[in-house]
Design an enzyme around this catalytic site. Structure first.
Site, PDB file in Angstrom:
ATOM      1  N   HIS A 122     -11.981  10.732   0.104  1.00 10.97           N
ATOM      2  CA  HIS A 122     -13.211  10.663   0.906  1.00 10.97           C
ATOM      3  C   HIS A 122     -14.363  11.137   0.010  1.00 10.97           C
ATOM      4  CE1 HIS A 122     -16.039  12.125   4.028  1.00 10.97           C
ATOM      5  NE2 HIS A 122     -15.377  11.397   4.903  1.00 10.97           N
ATOM      6  N   ASP A 199      -7.402  18.532   0.565  1.00  9.47           N
ATOM      7  CA  ASP A 199      -8.291  18.140   1.656  1.00  9.47           C
ATOM      8  C   ASP A 199      -7.404  17.806   2.860  1.00  9.47           C
ATOM      9  OD1 ASP A 199      -9.720  16.673   3.487  1.00  9.47           O
ATOM     10  OD2 ASP A 199     -10.699  15.368   2.019  1.00  9.47           O
ATOM     11  N   GLN A 202      -7.579  15.175   7.574  1.00  6.99           N
ATOM     12  CA  GLN A 202      -6.810  14.252   8.428  1.00  6.99           C
ATOM     13  C   GLN A 202      -5.415  14.782   8.732  1.00  6.99           C
ATOM     14  OE1 GLN A 202      -7.929  11.598   9.951  1.00  6.99           O
ATOM     15  NE2 GLN A 202      -9.921  11.595   8.950  1.00  6.99           N
ATOM     16  N   LYS A 225     -11.906  17.502  14.126  1.00  8.78           N
ATOM     17  CA  LYS A 225     -10.824  16.502  14.142  1.00  8.78           C
ATOM     18  C   LYS A 225      -9.570  17.084  14.796  1.00  8.78           C
ATOM     19  CE  LYS A 225     -12.534  14.444   9.907  1.00  8.78           C
ATOM     20  NZ  LYS A 225     -13.133  13.124  10.066  1.00  8.78           N
ATOM     21  N   CYS A 363     -16.418   6.206   4.308  1.00  9.56           N
ATOM     22  CA  CYS A 363     -16.782   7.239   3.318  1.00  9.56           C
ATOM     23  C   CYS A 363     -15.771   7.259   2.178  1.00  9.56           C
ATOM     24  CB  CYS A 363     -16.897   8.625   3.956  1.00  9.56           C
ATOM     25  SG  CYS A 363     -18.204   8.749   5.147  1.00  9.56           S
TER      26      CYS A 363
HETATM   27  N1  PMP Z   1     -11.944  14.405   4.014  1.00  5.85           N
HETATM   28  C1  PMP Z   1     -11.373  13.510   4.826  1.00  5.85           C
HETATM   29  C2  PMP Z   1     -10.054  12.921   4.434  1.00  5.85           C
HETATM   30  C3  PMP Z   1     -12.002  13.140   6.015  1.00  5.85           C
HETATM   31  O1  PMP Z   1     -11.431  12.238   6.815  1.00  5.85           O
HETATM   32  C4  PMP Z   1     -13.247  13.725   6.339  1.00  5.85           C
HETATM   33  C5  PMP Z   1     -13.969  13.339   7.613  1.00  5.85           C
HETATM   34  N2  PMP Z   1     -14.097  11.972   7.807  1.00  5.85           N
HETATM   35  C6  PMP Z   1     -13.780  14.670   5.470  1.00  5.85           C
HETATM   36  C7  PMP Z   1     -13.105  14.986   4.318  1.00  5.85           C
HETATM   37  C8  PMP Z   1     -15.086  15.345   5.758  1.00  5.85           C
HETATM   38  O2  PMP Z   1     -14.974  16.127   6.894  1.00  5.85           O
HETATM   39  P1  PMP Z   1     -16.270  16.765   7.573  1.00  5.85           P
HETATM   40  O3  PMP Z   1     -17.250  15.641   7.731  1.00  5.85           O
HETATM   41  O4  PMP Z   1     -15.762  17.274   8.895  1.00  5.85           O
HETATM   42  O5  PMP Z   1     -16.759  17.839   6.679  1.00  5.85           O
END
Ligand code: PMP
Length: 418
Positions: A122, A199, A202, A225, A363
């Site tokens: 991401h 990270d 998910q 999430k 993203c």
């Molecule tokens: N890493 C992953 C794999 C994600 O899916 C997301 C959220 N889409 C993020 C990082 C970023 O998370 P946040 O926007 O809650 O900081």
């Protein structure tokens, strides 16, 4: 399953109509809906407990501080960290990775050092490293994926070297659903002398996380999430590393003593928590963890897998449906394209039927570039989804594939007639 029906009832946002149809919420990888218990915990805080923490010489503040620190302990137990000092509150995964990049990596990295990422990342796990690479002269190396969308494990091993200082990778890909075999990767990275950042944005909603068993140095996730409010997240870090790191932001809370001749910093975890924290968010997250802990998470995971299998079975026979997900190790994420239909059109047409999915690059633009795709449609499932949700989704896709279009006006007037 009866239990699942009861659980679903506890999520008020699921019980509404969108564009004249009962909502089918399949955008869980973007953010989850919240159970009554979490909504109530946040409301109760503001109705009866609201005070600032760690400051007041009064009862409300003492109570708020107690609840706030108890929430930290809930998170510690949830991911099996060794100590509350290893749990730092953040705004979310993105902020956590930025904190590590600036506070851990920036003082450490020198020109020629390497940061190892993967093609699955991401943007939140790419851009903070690009910033720190620019600041230090370190180089980013990228582990490719296989044709299946899995991480290329031989390449991972080959790219590790004595130049690798940091390995930062996702536990589960938000775009493809790929589940990375992180425990083994952490072992390999440690043998090469690198520190590992996972990270977990998910993974936290789908897997039981044990940071000590994984052996990672840092682990990050976002409350929103995981059925909790937005604006609260967690950075887990090994105590020895956190202790050696300088603070990231300065201000109240993170200090022991301030004078114009010099300032001494607070102990862990407060050293990394400048300013008034998101108290209601932390309480909401603790409530979400309590909610989950009272459920049979293995049964929930089985239900999610059954939903995915049903979706794959129904969609596979739709003309032009191409799945763009790892067929081997895949979380509850179904990424796909429908031939000759732009993904945004598919998303809009599903929305007209009350079906919420995500479309676009998720993203993860470098991943889309690697796949030579402008984007995908992503349906992501949660335990509160039903087989009826899956059937409505597949039926709507079938109609789109057959050239059917839905207009909002038509669907609303249908509703009015019946
Ligand atoms: N890493 C992953 C794999 C994600 O899916 C997301 C959220 N889409 C993020 C990082 C970023 O998370 P946040 O926007 O809650 O900081």
């Amino acid at each position: 399953m009866d239990q699942l029906g009861t659980i679903r009832k506890q999520f008020p946002a699921l019980h509404q109509t969108v564009n004249g149809h009962p909502l089918v919420y399949l955008d869980n990888a973007a953010t989850s809906q919240k159970p009554e218990a979490v909504i109530r915990a946040v409301e109760t805080f503001y109705r009866t407990q609201n005070a600032n923490v760690h400051r007041g010489a009064h009862q409300l503040s003492d109570q708020a501080t107690g609840a706030f620190e108890a929430a930290r302990s809930s998170v510690r137990r949830f991911i099996n960290a060794a100590s509350d000092e290893e749990i730092i509150w953040t705004r979310g995964t993105t902020e956590g990775i930025n904190l590590i990049a600036q506070s851990y990596a920036r003082p450490l990295l020198k020109a020629g050092d390497e940061i190892l990422l993967t093609e699955l990342e991401h943007h939140a796990n790419i851009v903070p490293w690009q910033v720190v690479a620019e600041q230090t002269g370190a180089k980013i190396r990228v582990v490719p994926i296989t044709e299946n969308g899995d991480l290329n494990l031989p390449e991972f091993s080959a790219l590790l070297s004595n130049k690798t200082r940091i390995v930062s990778l996702t536990h589960i890909s938000n775009a493809l659903g790929t589940i990375n075999p992180v425990a083994g990767l952490v072992r390999q990275a440690h043998e090469a002398g690198a520190v590992v950042v996972i990270d977990g944005a998910q993974a936290a909603p789908h897997l039981e996380i044990d940071v000590q068993r994984l052996g990672c140095d840092f682990y990050l996730f976002s409350g929103h999430k995981l059925f909790a409010p937005t604006g609260i997240g967690v950075l887990y870090g090994r105590k020895a590393l956190l202790e050696a790191m300088p603070p990231w932001q300065g201000g109240g809370e993170m200090i022991k003593k301030v004078s114009f001749s010099g300032t001494t910093y607070n102990k862990l975890p407060f050293k990394f928590e400048a300013g008034t924290p998101n108290i209601s968010g932390a309480l909401g997250l603790a409530e979400a963890i309590r909610f989950l802990s009272n459920l049979d998470r293995k049964a929930l995971a089985r239900h999610e897998r059954a939903l995915m299998s049903k979706a794959i079975e129904l969609c596979s026979s739709i003309p032009g449906f191409t799945r763009i997900s790892s067929p081997t190790a895949c979380a509850s994420i179904l990424s796909f394209q429908l031939n000759s239909h732009h993904q945004q059109d598919v998303g809009l047409m599903l929305d007209q039927q009350g079906i919420a999915v995500r479309t676009g690059h998720h993203c993860a633009m470098p991943l889309m570039e690697r796949l030579e795709l402008p984007g995908t449609v992503r349906a992501s499932f949660c335990f509160y989804n039903t087989f009826d949700d899956v059937e409505r989704f597949a039926k709507a896709l079938q109609q789109i594939a057959a050239g059917g279009t839905f207009s909002r006006a038509e669907t609303v007037s249908d509703q009015a007639v019946f």
